[in-house]
Design a protein around this motif. Structure first.
Motif, short mmCIF file in Angstrom:
data_model
loop_
_atom_site.label_atom_id
_atom_site.label_comp_id
_atom_site.label_asym_id
_atom_site.label_seq_id
_atom_site.Cartn_x
_atom_site.Cartn_y
_atom_site.Cartn_z
N ARG A 3 36.07 29.47 40.49
CA ARG A 3 35.65 29.53 41.89
C ARG A 3 35.96 30.90 42.50
NH1 ARG A 3 33.31 25.17 43.66
NH2 ARG A 3 33.74 23.23 42.64
N ARG A 4 37.07 31.48 42.14
CA ARG A 4 37.38 32.83 42.63
C ARG A 4 36.34 33.81 42.10
NH1 ARG A 4 43.00 35.06 43.29
NH2 ARG A 4 42.76 33.68 45.04
N LEU A 5 36.02 33.72 40.84
CA LEU A 5 34.99 34.58 40.24
C LEU A 5 33.65 34.34 40.93
CD1 LEU A 5 34.09 36.60 38.08
CD2 LEU A 5 33.80 34.65 36.51
N ALA A 6 33.32 33.09 41.18
CA ALA A 6 32.05 32.77 41.87
C ALA A 6 32.02 33.39 43.26
CB ALA A 6 31.87 31.25 41.96
N ARG A 7 33.12 33.33 43.97
CA ARG A 7 33.17 33.93 45.31
C ARG A 7 33.04 35.46 45.24
NH1 ARG A 7 37.09 29.58 45.92
NH2 ARG A 7 36.29 28.10 47.45
N GLU A 8 33.68 36.07 44.26
CA GLU A 8 33.55 37.52 44.09
C GLU A 8 32.10 37.90 43.84
OE1 GLU A 8 36.17 39.03 41.06
OE2 GLU A 8 37.96 38.37 42.14
N ILE A 9 31.46 37.17 42.95
CA ILE A 9 30.06 37.46 42.62
C ILE A 9 29.17 37.16 43.82
CG2 ILE A 9 28.12 36.78 41.15
CD1 ILE A 9 30.26 36.34 38.91
N ALA A 10 29.49 36.13 44.58
CA ALA A 10 28.71 35.81 45.78
C ALA A 10 28.80 36.94 46.80
CB ALA A 10 29.18 34.49 46.40
N VAL A 11 30.00 37.47 47.03
CA VAL A 11 30.15 38.59 47.97
C VAL A 11 29.36 39.80 47.49
CG1 VAL A 11 31.81 40.29 48.87
CG2 VAL A 11 32.36 37.86 48.96
N ALA A 115 39.17 34.19 51.18
CA ALA A 115 38.52 35.26 51.94
C ALA A 115 39.47 36.45 52.14
CB ALA A 115 38.03 34.74 53.29
N ILE A 116 40.73 36.16 52.41
CA ILE A 116 41.72 37.23 52.56
C ILE A 116 41.85 38.01 51.26
CG2 ILE A 116 44.20 37.70 52.86
CD1 ILE A 116 44.22 35.24 54.80
N GLU A 117 41.93 37.32 50.14
CA GLU A 117 42.04 37.99 48.85
C GLU A 117 40.80 38.82 48.54
OE1 GLU A 117 44.79 38.29 46.94
OE2 GLU A 117 45.71 37.24 48.62
N LEU A 118 39.62 38.30 48.86
CA LEU A 118 38.38 39.07 48.67
C LEU A 118 38.38 40.32 49.54
CD1 LEU A 118 35.78 36.16 48.61
CD2 LEU A 118 36.33 37.69 46.69
N ALA A 119 38.84 40.17 50.77
CA ALA A 119 38.89 41.32 51.69
C ALA A 119 39.85 42.39 51.19
CB ALA A 119 39.29 40.85 53.09
N LYS A 120 40.98 41.96 50.66
CA LYS A 120 41.94 42.92 50.10
C LYS A 120 41.37 43.61 48.88
CE LYS A 120 46.19 40.57 51.54
NZ LYS A 120 47.36 39.80 51.04
N HIS A 121 40.62 42.88 48.09
CA HIS A 121 40.05 43.42 46.85
C HIS A 121 38.88 44.36 47.11
CE1 HIS A 121 38.94 43.52 42.62
NE2 HIS A 121 37.72 43.18 42.94
N PHE A 122 37.97 43.96 47.99
CA PHE A 122 36.74 44.72 48.20
C PHE A 122 36.77 45.61 49.45
CE2 PHE A 122 34.84 41.09 45.78
CZ PHE A 122 34.39 41.83 44.70
N GLY A 123 37.64 45.31 50.40
CA GLY A 123 37.62 46.02 51.68
C GLY A 123 38.65 47.11 51.80
N THR A 124 38.97 47.42 53.06
CA THR A 124 39.95 48.46 53.37
C THR A 124 41.34 47.85 53.49
OG1 THR A 124 39.74 48.17 55.75
CG2 THR A 124 38.19 49.70 54.69
N GLU A 125 42.33 48.68 53.81
CA GLU A 125 43.70 48.19 54.00
C GLU A 125 43.78 47.12 55.08
OE1 GLU A 125 46.87 51.00 54.59
OE2 GLU A 125 46.02 52.35 53.08
N GLU A 126 42.98 47.27 56.11
CA GLU A 126 43.03 46.37 57.26
C GLU A 126 42.11 45.15 57.12
OE1 GLU A 126 45.25 46.72 59.79
OE2 GLU A 126 45.99 48.33 58.50
#
Length: 164
Positions: A3-11, A115-126
């Motif tokens: 499911r984590r992988l699916a969410r990453e691919i979905a984003v 969502a928080i983990e995806l944001a940390k992985h793909f987004g900025t520090e904030e």
């Protein structure tokens, strides 16, 4: 993990759809192909196959309700407008808003943690804090489904946790 992988691919697919003006099927196919290529040594192909169905469900769900999800997000963005958000943060928020409002698979706490983990992985520090704040407000103000989820999700708990 699936499911984590699916969410990453979905984003990644939602981002590609927006940036390249492609439909959901094309985006998912492209990102799945890239994921298979990038992960062929690390991930079991069966895990990618299992994630593909959930990925398509997420991407198609967001795509079919995009205007509605964006209107919902506008309600919970304090001092921000959807069109002014980082494209990555926006896709993560769209995905989480879809799961919170329409998903039956995962409880709200899991959706927010993911969502928080995806944001940390793909987004900025904030990004993680920003996503947590928006989704926390959505939950506090009743912008999520009210019926309980009937299936547990496969995830780990984030030590930061969502804002209740």
């Amino acid at each position: 993990m699936r499911r984590r992988l699916a969410r990453e691919i979905a984003v990644q697919s939602l981002y590609q759809m927006e940036m390249n003006a492609v439909d959901g099927r094309t985006a998912v196919d492209t990102v799945m192909e890239e994921a298979r290529h990038e992960n062929e040594i690390e991930a079991d192909v069966r895990e990618l196959d299992a994630a593909e169905s959930f990925t398509r469900e997420l991407v198609n769900g967001v795509e079919s309700r995009l205007s509605e999800i964006d209107r919902m997000l506008e309600t919970y963005l304090t001092g921000w407008q959807v069109d002014r958000l980082s494209r990555v943060d926006l896709q993560i928020l769209r995905l989480a808003a879809f799961e919170l409002q329409y998903g039956k698979e995962a409880p709200p706490k899991v959706v927010v943690n993911e969502a928080i983990e995806l944001a940390k992985h793909f987004g900025t520090e904030e990004s993680g804090k920003f996503v947590n704040g928006v989704l926390g407000r959505m939950i506090r103000e009743g912008g999520v489904r009210t019926e309980p989820s009937d299936k547990p999700d496969e995830t780990t708990t984030n030590s930061e946790g969502p804002t209740p």
